[in-house]
Write a protein that holds these residues in place. Structure first.
Motif, PDB file in Angstrom:
ATOM      1  N   ALA A 140       0.841  -1.206   0.000  1.00 47.23           N
ATOM      2  CA  ALA A 140       0.000   0.000   0.000  1.00 47.23           C
ATOM      3  C   ALA A 140       0.876   1.257   0.000  1.00 47.23           C
ATOM      4  O   ALA A 140       0.521   2.279  -0.598  1.00 47.23           O
ATOM      5  N   THR A 141       2.024   1.179   0.643  1.00 49.44           N
ATOM      6  CA  THR A 141       2.956   2.317   0.639  1.00 49.44           C
ATOM      7  C   THR A 141       3.513   2.542  -0.765  1.00 49.44           C
ATOM      8  O   THR A 141       3.627   3.685  -1.218  1.00 49.44           O
ATOM      9  N   ALA A 142       3.830   1.442  -1.438  1.00 44.71           N
ATOM     10  CA  ALA A 142       4.334   1.582  -2.816  1.00 44.71           C
ATOM     11  C   ALA A 142       3.278   2.282  -3.681  1.00 44.71           C
ATOM     12  O   ALA A 142       3.601   3.182  -4.466  1.00 44.71           O
ATOM     13  N   ALA A 143       2.019   1.903  -3.507  1.00 49.56           N
ATOM     14  CA  ALA A 143       0.939   2.524  -4.289  1.00 49.56           C
ATOM     15  C   ALA A 143       0.778   3.995  -3.917  1.00 49.56           C
ATOM     16  O   ALA A 143       0.631   4.858  -4.789  1.00 49.56           O
ATOM     17  N   LEU A 144       0.826   4.286  -2.638  1.00 48.64           N
ATOM     18  CA  LEU A 144       0.682   5.684  -2.188  1.00 48.64           C
ATOM     19  C   LEU A 144       1.851   6.547  -2.663  1.00 48.64           C
ATOM     20  O   LEU A 144       1.666   7.712  -3.005  1.00 48.64           O
ATOM     21  N   CYS A 145       3.046   5.961  -2.681  1.00 53.15           N
ATOM     22  CA  CYS A 145       4.231   6.727  -3.085  1.00 53.15           C
ATOM     23  C   CYS A 145       4.125   7.206  -4.531  1.00 53.15           C
ATOM     24  O   CYS A 145       4.651   8.268  -4.859  1.00 53.15           O
ATOM     25  N   ARG A 146       3.460   6.419  -5.363  1.00 53.82           N
ATOM     26  CA  ARG A 146       3.280   6.865  -6.757  1.00 53.82           C
ATOM     27  C   ARG A 146       2.585   8.207  -6.771  1.00 53.82           C
ATOM     28  O   ARG A 146       2.939   9.103  -7.520  1.00 53.82           O
ATOM     29  N   VAL A 147       1.554   8.342  -5.937  1.00 56.42           N
ATOM     30  CA  VAL A 147       0.793   9.587  -5.875  1.00 56.42           C
ATOM     31  C   VAL A 147       1.637  10.682  -5.223  1.00 56.42           C
ATOM     32  O   VAL A 147       1.754  11.796  -5.731  1.00 56.42           O
ATOM     33  N   MET A 148       2.256  10.342  -4.121  1.00 58.08           N
ATOM     34  CA  MET A 148       2.898  11.377  -3.316  1.00 58.08           C
ATOM     35  C   MET A 148       4.180  11.914  -3.929  1.00 58.08           C
ATOM     36  O   MET A 148       4.459  13.099  -3.850  1.00 58.08           O
ATOM     37  N   LEU A 149       4.961  11.032  -4.528  1.00 56.70           N
ATOM     38  CA  LEU A 149       6.248  11.501  -5.065  1.00 56.70           C
ATOM     39  C   LEU A 149       6.046  12.340  -6.322  1.00 56.70           C
ATOM     40  O   LEU A 149       6.801  13.274  -6.581  1.00 56.70           O
ATOM     41  N   GLN A 150       5.004  11.989  -7.088  1.00 59.13           N
ATOM     42  CA  GLN A 150       4.724  12.836  -8.253  1.00 59.13           C
ATOM     43  C   GLN A 150       4.320  14.229  -7.807  1.00 59.13           C
ATOM     44  O   GLN A 150       4.751  15.228  -8.369  1.00 59.13           O
ATOM     45  N   ASP A 151       3.514  14.286  -6.772  1.00 63.64           N
ATOM     46  CA  ASP A 151       3.115  15.577  -6.226  1.00 63.64           C
ATOM     47  C   ASP A 151       4.332  16.317  -5.673  1.00 63.64           C
ATOM     48  O   ASP A 151       4.469  17.528  -5.848  1.00 63.64           O
TER      49      ASP A 151
END
Ligand SMILES: [Zn+2]
Length: 469
Positions: free
Chosen positions: A87-98
């Motif tokens: 779930a962290t890997a999935a969230l990181c996609r969103v957060m790191l792009q931001d």
């Protein structure tokens, strides 16, 4: 065999710990430094190690103060895996792009300042392409699954109950016939918090590295917190003003939606228009829905009774585009707006604050930790005027601090979690402002007769020599 405290040592942000086991080196967390302008400049400093010679990274959770410098590592030649919960890997996609997007904006701001002072201009820390490359390094894991990350180091993640996918890191390290179990709390959740499980109790460790964000405070009880939030919403009359809730897009925004949906009638939420005004919070809520297997029992029940979605409400609007957000800005009364950033350092909430702070019927609900130097902290500290977009805005709105909603354990929670360990292993405290950390250190020494260290930035600690320390 050693650990070096490279970040979040005597401070809250920039988590980064370097482990050495035999010939191998790996990091736990590689976070952004957040706070004041002066503070954030440190993100441009070179890593005090060669990224090409790192073998692996372990990531506790997706918050940027833990994950936000990962793309810099990759940019500098890191070629290993980034082990983390799926779930962290999935969230990181969103957060790191931001983060890449925000950093580009911030770099422009720094460069205007640097140009005025005759200094060389700087490049953004990383861009979207670096983020895409970083994503390929993620090695998703489940809680409780053990993996050898480098020879001599076995990793197991446990639910930390802080945000979706957040993990307590358990490492079993072996070198020259000596074995050490190191447990890093990561950010430790607040027991009883909505949606997620309570932090997992572990019992065995030779060293515990523990966060201390709220080491000097006790949160209000959950009942009192929900009652307080309900009172603010009920007593704020929908016809007179708006309610603004600065919220971290990950975690806090979902907890607020979940609470509003659960107390829909009781809090008279039906009288308001509720806006989730953050593309990132909207995407994150989608991920919270997808990973419903990580919910606690109450959230699973709420999911069943609320048509399979514990966050939905009839009067909820998800505003993705800037244009939709600007329309909310025109609403003078009757809107509950949940928007980022959580500490009001940027994002859409700042526009809503600018439009609403001068109104005495506006209510601002501060429901998360506010670091020094942030606009959120200024409001909590009772500023009469704030400077926004070149204007002085008088603060007539009512500012409410609902501390109990924290995603972090308080002093009692931290002590209780540590208390699960048999044989009272030595502690290293990290991730806290010095006052909070020192208060917690004193408390733990008195309560458990524990050996407590508060490492300085850059300090090393030999793991083999722990017993003799
Ligand atoms: Zn966190």
């Amino acid at each position: 065999m050693e650990i070096q405290f490279l970040g979040a040592a005597r401070e809250v942000t920039g988590s980064c710990y370097l482990f050495q086991v035999g010939k191998h080196r790996f990091l736990v967390d590689c976070g952004l430094i957040q706070g004041t302008f002066e503070h954030e400049k440190k993100n441009w400093a070179a890593f005090p190690f060669d990224a090409r010679k790192l073998d692996a990274v372990v990531l506790t959770h997706a918050h940027l103060d833990h994950s936000g410098r990962l793309p810099m590592l990759v940019k500098e030649g890191f070629r290993g895996f980034i082990y983390t919960h799926r779930a962290t890997a999935a969230l990181c996609r969103v957060m790191l792009q931001d983060a890449a997007y925000l950093n580009a904006e911030e770099t422009e701001r720094f460069n205007r300042y640097r140009a005025r002072n005759g200094q060389d201009l700087i490049e953004p820390l990383y861009d979207q392409d670096d983020v895409y490359t970083t994503e390929r390094h993620f090695q998703p894991l489940d809680y409780g699954e053990s993996t050898e990350i480098v020879p001599g180091a076995t990793l197991t993640l446990h639910d930390a109950g802080h945000i979706l996918g957040s993990a307590i890191v358990e490492l079993e390290l072996s070198e020259d016939g000596v074995t050490r179990r190191v447990v890093l709390s990561g950010d430790l959740g607040h027991a009883g918090a909505p949606i997620l499980n309570d932090p997992t109790a572990l019992t065995e460790a030779d060293l515990v590295v523990m966060e201390s964000t709220y080491g000097d405070r006790c949160h209000r009880s959950w009942e009192a917190t929900w009652a307080e939030l309900g009172d603010i919403i009920r007593s704020a009359h929908a016809g007179k003003g708006n309610i603004l809730v600065p919220a971290f897009a990950v975690g806090r925004a979902q907890e607020l939606l979940y609470a509003l949906a659960r107390h829909y009638d009781e809090w008279e939420v039906r009288d308001w228009h509720v806006f989730l005004d953050s593309p990132m919070a909207i995407e994150t809520t989608e991920l919270y829905r997808r990973f419903h297997g990580l919910y606690d029992r109450a959230a699973r029940a709420a999911m069943k009774s609320n048509n399979g979605d514990p966050f939905s409400m009839r009067n909820l609007r998800l505003t993705k585009t800037a244009e939709e957000s600007m329309h909310i800005n025109d609403i003078r009364a009757g809107a509950i707006v949940i928007a980022g950033s959580g500490m009001c350092t940027g994002g859409r909430i700042v526009h809503h604050l600018k439009r609403n702070l001068a109104h005495e019927h506006c209510h601002v609900i501060i429901a998360g930790f506010q670091a020094r130097g942030t606009l959120g902290r200024t409001l909590v500290d009772g500023a009469k005027t704030v400077h926004l977009f070149g204007e002085d805005i008088p603060v007539r709105a009512q500012i409410h601090t609902v501390g109990g909603l924290s995603a972090h354990a308080d002093q009692a929670g931290l002590a209780a979690w540590y208390g699960n360990f048999k044989k009272r292993p030595p502690l290293a405290l990290v991730h806290g402002e010095p006052e909070a950390m020192d208060a917690l250190a004193t408390h733990l020494r008195e309560k458990f007769q524990a050996t407590v260290r508060c490492p300085e930035p850059g300090q090393r600690l030999s793991l083999a020599g722990l017993d003799s320390a």
